[in-house]
Design a protein around this motif. Structure first.
Motif, PDB file in Angstrom:
ATOM      1  N   ARG B 643     -46.215 116.883 -40.401  1.00 27.97           N
ATOM      2  CA  ARG B 643     -45.316 117.553 -41.405  1.00 27.97           C
ATOM      3  C   ARG B 643     -45.159 116.388 -42.776  1.00 27.97           C
ATOM      4  O   ARG B 643     -44.643 117.092 -43.654  1.00 27.97           O
ATOM      5  N   MET B 644     -45.824 114.938 -42.651  1.00 21.91           N
ATOM      6  CA  MET B 644     -45.586 114.301 -43.869  1.00 21.91           C
ATOM      7  C   MET B 644     -47.092 114.384 -44.414  1.00 21.91           C
ATOM      8  O   MET B 644     -47.132 113.436 -45.612  1.00 21.91           O
ATOM      9  N   TYR B 645     -48.009 114.941 -43.936  1.00 25.45           N
ATOM     10  CA  TYR B 645     -49.540 114.930 -44.414  1.00 25.45           C
ATOM     11  C   TYR B 645     -50.012 116.254 -44.473  1.00 25.45           C
ATOM     12  O   TYR B 645     -50.735 116.552 -43.648  1.00 25.45           O
ATOM     13  N   ARG B 646     -49.528 116.976 -45.319  1.00 27.07           N
ATOM     14  CA  ARG B 646     -50.042 118.308 -45.255  1.00 27.07           C
ATOM     15  C   ARG B 646     -51.081 118.519 -46.211  1.00 27.07           C
ATOM     16  O   ARG B 646     -51.033 117.910 -47.294  1.00 27.07           O
ATOM     17  N   SER B 647     -51.878 119.320 -46.113  1.00 27.02           N
ATOM     18  CA  SER B 647     -53.320 119.629 -46.870  1.00 27.02           C
ATOM     19  C   SER B 647     -53.164 120.571 -48.276  1.00 27.02           C
ATOM     20  O   SER B 647     -53.321 121.242 -48.179  1.00 27.02           O
ATOM     21  N   GLY B 648     -52.255 120.081 -48.996  1.00 27.70           N
ATOM     22  CA  GLY B 648     -51.889 120.552 -50.191  1.00 27.70           C
ATOM     23  C   GLY B 648     -51.711 119.975 -51.323  1.00 27.70           C
ATOM     24  O   GLY B 648     -51.243 118.552 -51.039  1.00 27.70           O
TER      25      GLY B 648
END
Lengths: 759, 759
Positions: B643-648
């Motif tokens: 949730r805190m490291y989304r690939s965007g």
């Protein structure tokens, strides 16, 4: 014989006693009374006001008076700062101001300077001249609001203060890093201040004054430990996280700001001695300077400073009245303040490229007021301090190598080029040394001179090279600048001749004739011309501003062709006209309308229309040597000495201009003057004093005698060198350096003598 | 067996391809997309706006978004500047901005940046993301207003630009020395700019930003000769004589000003390549850096930059989905931008004393965001880049030696101390290295740590030493600062133990218990106390601001006792309460009232009341290891990663904080985390990817396998090192460095396993 001389001349040890550093601190002199050693980097002196250069973009006229930081008529002392220019008409510096104040019983001391009429609102104090004294390397005053005695002395790179506080007060000192001369809002760009330990501070100040990018690092040591301290950035920066972590106002050792002032309270008994060193390299350099030169007690350092002055001053031992000797030795003193050392003890210095350089085999100097000093100051240094002058020349050549513009210095100031005044007058300084055989690396010097004279983007120089004159549509000083370029060019030719570079010599002999292009054939006066060849019309030969000249009207400046006086006589319309004009210059009063708005001319600074305070006139009284009335040089030079150099606080008839005015006085007192630096000739006047014994740098002595000389007996009847009559109106460099006895026979009337050889 | 692994894992060469520098350039990440090499001094990146830090003293909120200069959502590019911080929440830099513009047909190009909505009023241009690309060491974009293609790459000390202008235009470049990030009127104190020759510029910029006294010298070389140029000081200084001598606006090679912008028009065919080096020492240092690193074509330099990144990234070869690999390698990339080299090629650098130092036998680094990076970034570097981390430690110790305040760095930034955040967290970095045997000169390091922890003037530290806590009446963050000091002190003790300094160890073990002094026995939560011993009342455990904490309320920050979790459990009221509170932290939503005004927390950055974007939480999910439900670490860590490291572009749930957020991700992806730097233990979670092959700095390999791991199979059923079951919830430094094969057996439900040894 020598014994007799010693009895008549003042002793060497007494020479320093005749120096009065207050001369020129009122009126036009713009000198400072503080402590320094000869050519030292430090000029530690009281500043008596804080006139900003401008307020809201509007120039403040009074700032001009305060060029040297001190005005004798001011009622208060703001503090003591470490660098001052001597006698300039534009200014800067006033770096690192300290002021001793009483330790407050509670709270912090005031960190604003207060005002002259309400000194109690700030840290400044009233003082009285009764308690004030100044002599070479020493200054002292009572700060009467506080009962504090302040004394100053210096080494080359360290300013030393001794503050005697009232009984029971260990003392407090304010350090104002926002203070400056010719200050304006923004001149001080940034400062840092570190408390390294309880007796050592270091710091940095970057200023954008006349010296456009001036790095001043410093180190300050105290003889007693700091008990507590505090600071304030009076121009609080917009955001900083420091406050959250510290009480940055008290005992916080890592201070910075754009308008930072700090205070330090001490503990322990006895006077507080403060030693302040500066460096343009970094704070570590300042600490090295402090360690190398800061040993010794205040009294030891003051004694050494005086010894250094006496060593220099006593090269000249003179006979004269109290007032004459005072003026002679004070003038000599003023020739040895600027230029100033600009280099750390380890040889590192900041170049005008902003980089750190190491001076290999020479001492680097700054403060080259060349528009002034090429005339007499550098010739004087070249004659009596040839090694020092050679180092100054090396400094100028290094400046050239570092200069993006590709020019030798115009007005070099603390690692910056100030571009003040006109011409490229480092060129005649180098040329003079080349011709006289004292220039280091003369081939390289010539290369620098030629390169300098070809920088087309410099004031009208491209047009000058194309058209033979600077067009008035390109420069407001087009006429005088053309005259200056032409003279400078002639010195390139003279140097090239000396070095056997015939092609360069020919090219610059041609350029040297460019002066003729601004002489109006109709009047025989220099007059600005437009790019299309036409002369400015209408035109006034008496007006300076707006008429194509700088610091001199056409009536004065038209004589600025020292390289070709016979040619000048011709363009003026022959010797008769030339002589008439010369005589009229001294005898016909200038209408006040022409100088009423001019900050650097006052009525008492005029002799007829002759303005000695402005340098373009300096060689003019010697031009009588080219006429049938050479004795008028003897008359007018003595007149100028008497009227423009009076032995009082307001005695100087113009800005001393980094020693140029004083160097003129010394040459004139000796009886000869370098009318055209770049030749090896000095034009003869008459000695001012009955006897001067000069120790020459080659170890020989030159004794100049003029028995009975006086205002009445001001004319030369006969002149002999070692007993042999000299039938010329000039002497040569070799003759001066050969030493011996020069005997002038004086008389009370113009002495036609036999027909003497003109220069 | 190895062959098989290679086939499953991505190849070394591909690792760089998975880095997406745009991740974090929108939302909270505060990363930049531009070009740099690992730990390089240059971060050359587009700046997309010029939000001033404040206007008329009023803070501009939007400046926070622009910490890294670039915001993905901005419509225009102002230019490309050379230094950027990666992921900070406070900012600075943006030094030496260049912008290519069309050569005007007549007149001069605009020297103001224009505005985002009216870019045509200045030199900025619109751009589109379609034409934009970024990869390690390379960035490119079309400036659509101009039809100019701009490409960027870098070496450690040189930024390289390639500008392709439209056919027929040799090109013009604007150099804006007044531009900066977190700019305010006065941040740029002074700049100088010299045209050394027709392809080389040098200059200087002194800024007073977050880095309070930041010296930036630079050198700029062009691949084509300058045809003409000009400049303007948009904040014209009050007085200067230059104008009289020159047209300073055109072709004047010696520029300076407080808000200087210049333009250069070129001649010749083909793209223009611009190489820009920086130095904190002097312009000569910048030229040396340029010569040492600036060889080669743009393409060669870009290839070498990518090769350097691949060399670093390919130490980890992973298996996973496209998105997983992107997030893994991008995180790894973000751990290697800061700290950054701060030293010239010859080893000279500017210390925080303002002096020039030479780094003997190490590389000097800056940008130490230690409040963040002591947690995981430095442990990660210490584990995988021990030599580099050792140099960083030497840099910190030198900083301590140079620091007037006598402390190791708190927030080191470009030769200045930024004093951001709280604690003295260089101490755990040094301690961690001492304990793990990788600290250079450990005795000296311990001396620095002890000295740092005794600076009484630093935020409440004197009171902390006297009373055992920081009083709330002395500091607004008194409670959290006490917790931080206590942890830091424990690491001093650990280091002293390691070095056999029992006396120091005992002293600091006592200090380490100070955390207990801010725990309210009535509630078992940390709570600020006044100097008189009373607790703040009323008090909210959910509020951060005004309640004695920084970047975390009491509910989060009370867990900040990593050095003594059993003791913490005790003061909280026993394991049951401790576990309930841990569980509740992740599960109970925080009322928006507590973060609505907080610029660094947004709703989507919360997991219950857990705020991963604020570092005090980072170790918290690993604290389940001390409870009866250790699998909750496995659950929540994977939850946080998802949730805190989304690939965007807006995928980061908080400021990356100079790699700390990313280092947390890398450790967590590997399956272990340094909960308490200063011990040699890592607390186990679960691997995020099915396989990672790590090349260790000792040359061994560590293979971490978790076959079938997924969001569903997130629980560890069994863990074996080289086939031997590990019945612990932690691994040691030695076990990691021994390499071999770690096999995690994953399952889809909490696996109680046998009773595992708690840390």
């Amino acid at each position: 014989m020598m014994t007799l001389i010693v009895n008549l001349l003042i002793t060497a040890a007494l020479t320093s006693s005749y120096v009065d550093p207050f001369i020129g601190t009122a009126g036009m002199g713009h000198t400072f009374p503080g402590a320094c050693v000869p050519f030292g980097a430090i000029q530690l002196s009281p500043d008596t006001d804080t006139i900003p250069h401008n307020v809201g973009g509007k120039y403040q006229k009074r700032v001009y008076d305060h060029c040297a930081g001190y005005r004798y008529e001011d009622p208060t002392i703001v503090g003591f700062s470490h660098r001052h220019l001597s006698g300039t008409g534009h200014s800067d510096l006033g770096d690192i101001l300290l002021m001793p104040v009483p330790t407050p019983r509670g709270g912090d001391p005031a960190l604003s300077p207060g005002t002259a009429d309400r000194p109690e609102k700030g840290y400044r104090s009233r003082y009285t001249h009764e308690t004030e004294s100044a002599s070479p390397g020493y200054y002292a005053v009572d700060l009467t609001d506080y009962g504090i005695r302040a004394e100053l002395t210096a080494t080359a790179r360290v300013g030393v203060h001794r503050y005697s506080f009232p009984e029971g007060d260990p003392g407090t000192v304010v350090l104002d890093l926002g203070h400056g001369i010719y200050n304006y809002d923004g001149k001080v760009r940034w400062t840092t201040l570190r408390v390294e330990n309880d007796t050592l501070l270091t710091g940095f100040r970057l200023t954008d004054g006349w010296s456009r990018t001036n790095y001043t690092y410093f180190a300050i040591s105290f003889s007693k430990p700091i008990r507590r301290y505090g600071s304030e950035d009076r121009k609080q920066p917009a955001y900083k996280g420091f406050w959250r972590r510290f009480d940055t106002r008290h005992d916080f050792p890592d201070m910075a700001g754009a308008d930072l002032a700090a205070w330090f309270s001490f503990e322990g008994e006895g006077p507080l001695t403060v030693k302040v060193s500066i460096s343009a390299v970094d704070a570590a350099g300042a600490v090295r300077n402090l360690r190398a030169e800061g040993d010794g007690t205040f009294d030891e350092i003051a004694r050494e400073a005086r010894r250094k002055w006496t060593e220099e001053l006593s090269r000249f031992r003179s006979e004269g009245t109290e007032a004459q000797l005072t003026m002679f030795y004070t003038s000599l003193y003023h020739t040895m303040i600027n230029p100033s050392v600009y280099m750390d003890v380890d040889g590192q210095y900041r170049g005008i490229d902003g980089n750190i350089h190491r001076a290999e085999g020479f001492t680097n100097y700054t403060v080259f007021s060349l528009w002034d000093t090429y005339r007499a100051e550098h010739p004087l240094l070249g004659l009596f301090h040839p090694d020092r002058n050679a180092d100054m020349i090396r400094s100028m050549v290094e400046h050239w190598k570092q200069n993006a513009v590709g020019m030798l210095p115009v007005w070099s100031l603390m690692g910056s080029e100030g571009w003040c005044m006109s011409g490229y007058h480092a060129v005649p300084v180098l040329a003079d040394a080349i011709v006289k055989g004292t220039c280091p690396n003369p081939e390289e010097a010539l290369e620098a001179m030629v390169a300098t004279s070809k920088v087309a983007v410099y004031e009208g120089l491209g047009d000058y090279m194309d058209k033979g004159y600077v067009p008035y549509d390109k420069s407001t000083t087009a006429a005088s600048t053309t005259l200056e370029y032409a003279y400078d060019d002639w010195t390139v030719a003279a140097a090239a001749r000396k070095l056997g570079r015939a092609e360069i010599a020919q090219e610059y002999e041609r350029r040297a004739l460019n002066y003729r292009n601004v002489f109006d054939p109709a009047t025989g006066y220099a007059r600005p011309r437009y790019g299309d060849g036409s002369f400015k019309d209408p035109f006034s030969i008496d007006q300076t501003f707006g008429e194509g000249f700088i610091e001199g009207n056409s009536r004065n400046f038209s004589f600025h062709v020292p390289q070709d006086v016979p040619g000048l006589i011709e363009v003026m319309g022959g010797e008769k006209v030339f002589l008439e004009r010369l005589e009229a210059l001294f005898q016909s009063d200038l209408d006040p309308v022409y100088y009423a708005d001019n900050e650097d001319i006052e009525k008492e600074c005029l002799i007829g229309g002759y303005v000695h305070g402005n340098e373009p006139s300096h060689h003019v009284p010697y031009l009588f040597a080219w006429t049938g009335k050479p004795w008028l040089t003897q008359y007018w030079v003595r007149e100028i000495m008497n009227r423009m150099y009076r032995s009082g606080i307001d005695g100087l008839g113009g800005n001393d201009d980094c020693g140029q005015m004083s160097a003129w006085y010394i040459f004139s007192a000796l009886g000869f003057y370098p009318v055209c630096p770049g030749t090896d000739r000095y034009i003869l006047g008459a000695p001012y004093l009955p006897r001067i014994l000069v120790t020459l740098p080659n170890g020989k002595t030159l004794e100049i005698r003029a028995p009975g000389v006086s205002d009445r007996n001001r004319y030369v009847k006969d002149f002999r060198i070692n007993g042999i009559p000299v039938e010329r109106l000039y002497v040569t460099q070799d003759e001066v350096l050969a030493g011996g006895v020069w005997e002038f026979v004086m008389t009370d009337r113009p002495a036609r003598r036999r027909t003497l050889e003109k220069p």
